[in-house]
Design a protein around this motif. Sequence first.
Motif, PDB file in Angstrom:
ATOM      1  N   LEU A  27     -22.390  26.874  -4.195  1.00  0.00           N
ATOM      2  CA  LEU A  27     -21.363  26.387  -3.278  1.00  0.00           C
ATOM      3  C   LEU A  27     -20.002  26.966  -3.647  1.00  0.00           C
ATOM      4  O   LEU A  27     -19.234  27.398  -2.778  1.00  0.00           O
ATOM      5  N   THR A  28     -19.697  27.019  -4.938  1.00  0.00           N
ATOM      6  CA  THR A  28     -18.437  27.607  -5.398  1.00  0.00           C
ATOM      7  C   THR A  28     -18.393  29.096  -5.089  1.00  0.00           C
ATOM      8  O   THR A  28     -17.361  29.615  -4.652  1.00  0.00           O
ATOM      9  N   ALA A  29     -19.515  29.794  -5.288  1.00  0.00           N
ATOM     10  CA  ALA A  29     -19.569  31.235  -5.009  1.00  0.00           C
ATOM     11  C   ALA A  29     -19.286  31.513  -3.536  1.00  0.00           C
ATOM     12  O   ALA A  29     -18.570  32.464  -3.210  1.00  0.00           O
ATOM     13  N   VAL A  30     -19.813  30.691  -2.642  1.00  0.00           N
ATOM     14  CA  VAL A  30     -19.576  30.899  -1.209  1.00  0.00           C
ATOM     15  C   VAL A  30     -18.121  30.620  -0.872  1.00  0.00           C
ATOM     16  O   VAL A  30     -17.501  31.351  -0.101  1.00  0.00           O
ATOM     17  N   ARG A  31     -17.538  29.579  -1.440  1.00  0.00           N
ATOM     18  CA  ARG A  31     -16.132  29.251  -1.154  1.00  0.00           C
ATOM     19  C   ARG A  31     -15.186  30.334  -1.659  1.00  0.00           C
ATOM     20  O   ARG A  31     -14.175  30.612  -1.034  1.00  0.00           O
ATOM     21  N   ARG A  32     -15.518  30.943  -2.790  1.00  0.00           N
ATOM     22  CA  ARG A  32     -14.609  31.913  -3.410  1.00  0.00           C
ATOM     23  C   ARG A  32     -14.910  33.366  -3.071  1.00  0.00           C
ATOM     24  O   ARG A  32     -14.035  34.211  -3.114  1.00  0.00           O
ATOM     25  N   GLY A  33     -16.173  33.659  -2.780  1.00  0.00           N
ATOM     26  CA  GLY A  33     -16.569  35.042  -2.546  1.00  0.00           C
ATOM     27  C   GLY A  33     -16.650  35.364  -1.071  1.00  0.00           C
ATOM     28  O   GLY A  33     -16.334  34.554  -0.211  1.00  0.00           O
ATOM     29  N   ARG A  34     -17.072  36.561  -0.786  1.00  0.00           N
ATOM     30  CA  ARG A  34     -17.214  36.993   0.611  1.00  0.00           C
ATOM     31  C   ARG A  34     -18.655  36.981   1.066  1.00  0.00           C
ATOM     32  O   ARG A  34     -18.945  36.651   2.207  1.00  0.00           O
ATOM     33  N   VAL A  35     -19.580  37.385   0.160  1.00  0.00           N
ATOM     34  CA  VAL A  35     -20.993  37.493   0.542  1.00  0.00           C
ATOM     35  C   VAL A  35     -21.868  36.933  -0.582  1.00  0.00           C
ATOM     36  O   VAL A  35     -21.755  37.351  -1.726  1.00  0.00           O
ATOM     37  N   VAL A  36     -22.722  35.977  -0.216  1.00  0.00           N
ATOM     38  CA  VAL A  36     -23.710  35.434  -1.144  1.00  0.00           C
ATOM     39  C   VAL A  36     -25.063  35.521  -0.455  1.00  0.00           C
ATOM     40  O   VAL A  36     -25.198  35.124   0.700  1.00  0.00           O
ATOM     41  N   THR A  37     -26.052  36.065  -1.170  1.00  0.00           N
ATOM     42  CA  THR A  37     -27.399  36.172  -0.626  1.00  0.00           C
ATOM     43  C   THR A  37     -28.375  35.438  -1.528  1.00  0.00           C
ATOM     44  O   THR A  37     -28.367  35.635  -2.740  1.00  0.00           O
ATOM     45  N   VAL A  38     -29.191  34.596  -0.920  1.00  0.00           N
ATOM     46  CA  VAL A  38     -30.269  33.900  -1.612  1.00  0.00           C
ATOM     47  C   VAL A  38     -31.540  34.682  -1.306  1.00  0.00           C
ATOM     48  O   VAL A  38     -31.897  34.858  -0.144  1.00  0.00           O
ATOM     49  N   THR A  39     -32.199  35.167  -2.357  1.00  0.00           N
ATOM     50  CA  THR A  39     -33.403  35.975  -2.180  1.00  0.00           C
ATOM     51  C   THR A  39     -34.612  35.253  -2.781  1.00  0.00           C
ATOM     52  O   THR A  39     -34.467  34.341  -3.580  1.00  0.00           O
ATOM     53  N   GLY A  40     -35.774  35.715  -2.400  1.00  0.00           N
ATOM     54  CA  GLY A  40     -37.012  35.164  -2.926  1.00  0.00           C
ATOM     55  C   GLY A  40     -38.155  35.516  -2.009  1.00  0.00           C
ATOM     56  O   GLY A  40     -37.948  35.942  -0.871  1.00  0.00           O
ATOM     57  N   GLY A  41     -39.351  35.325  -2.505  1.00  0.00           N
ATOM     58  CA  GLY A  41     -40.537  35.725  -1.756  1.00  0.00           C
ATOM     59  C   GLY A  41     -40.902  34.839  -0.585  1.00  0.00           C
ATOM     60  O   GLY A  41     -41.545  35.281   0.353  1.00  0.00           O
ATOM     61  N   PHE A  42     -40.499  33.572  -0.617  1.00  0.00           N
ATOM     62  CA  PHE A  42     -40.916  32.641   0.424  1.00  0.00           C
ATOM     63  C   PHE A  42     -39.741  32.242   1.302  1.00  0.00           C
ATOM     64  O   PHE A  42     -38.687  31.843   0.814  1.00  0.00           O
ATOM     65  N   ARG A  43     -39.936  32.318   2.613  1.00  0.00           N
ATOM     66  CA  ARG A  43     -38.860  32.060   3.575  1.00  0.00           C
ATOM     67  C   ARG A  43     -38.373  30.607   3.564  1.00  0.00           C
ATOM     68  O   ARG A  43     -37.181  30.341   3.608  1.00  0.00           O
ATOM     69  N   GLU A  44     -39.289  29.655   3.557  1.00  0.00           N
ATOM     70  CA  GLU A  44     -38.917  28.246   3.698  1.00  0.00           C
ATOM     71  C   GLU A  44     -37.931  27.767   2.625  1.00  0.00           C
ATOM     72  O   GLU A  44     -36.917  27.152   2.968  1.00  0.00           O
ATOM     73  N   PRO A  45     -38.155  28.029   1.331  1.00  0.00           N
ATOM     74  CA  PRO A  45     -37.171  27.574   0.337  1.00  0.00           C
ATOM     75  C   PRO A  45     -35.797  28.223   0.523  1.00  0.00           C
ATOM     76  O   PRO A  45     -34.767  27.545   0.397  1.00  0.00           O
ATOM     77  N   ARG A  46     -35.777  29.507   0.850  1.00  0.00           N
ATOM     78  CA  ARG A  46     -34.492  30.196   1.087  1.00  0.00           C
ATOM     79  C   ARG A  46     -33.766  29.553   2.253  1.00  0.00           C
ATOM     80  O   ARG A  46     -32.566  29.265   2.189  1.00  0.00           O
ATOM     81  N   SER A  47     -34.506  29.328   3.325  1.00  0.00           N
ATOM     82  CA  SER A  47     -33.934  28.753   4.535  1.00  0.00           C
ATOM     83  C   SER A  47     -33.392  27.352   4.278  1.00  0.00           C
ATOM     84  O   SER A  47     -32.279  27.016   4.699  1.00  0.00           O
ATOM     85  N   LEU A  48     -34.175  26.522   3.608  1.00  0.00           N
ATOM     86  CA  LEU A  48     -33.720  25.166   3.281  1.00  0.00           C
ATOM     87  C   LEU A  48     -32.416  25.191   2.498  1.00  0.00           C
ATOM     88  O   LEU A  48     -31.487  24.435   2.785  1.00  0.00           O
TER      89      LEU A  48
END
Length: 153
Positions: A27-48
Amino acid sequence: MGGIVPIGESGSTGVLPATSTELSRLLTAVRRGRVVTVTGGFREPRSLLVREMARRLASNFCDGVAVVSMDPLLGFLGIRELAAELGFPSCGPANAASWLAERDMLLVLDGAEQLAPQARTWLRELLGVAPGLRILAAGRQPLGFGQERVHHL
């Protein structure tokens, strides 16, 4: 280390795929940065995770949050399709860029691996002209943008 964080939506019994410490850092990274990407093999956890982050951060942005959910069955999203998803179907990408240049908002890209190369280039250009724009993406791979922070699930 923090515990597992419950999802904040009413009626939901799930938990987020992040500890409270990880969620706080993201949450802090998104507030302070420009781009944050959550990666991983499964779509549902990333999406949640990105949707819950967007819900929690909505009040931090004067112009709120725009969520673009990309369906892998529909193929890649080009610039025109992305602009239409953002609510600019008739004015097109150029006018969308000038409108976004004056906004303070979070753009959530759920399923970012579905972005066509031209759409990624357009998003990079948007970041250059829209200082108040932040991007939170969920995908199998990072977007590959400068100053991008990546969180792997």
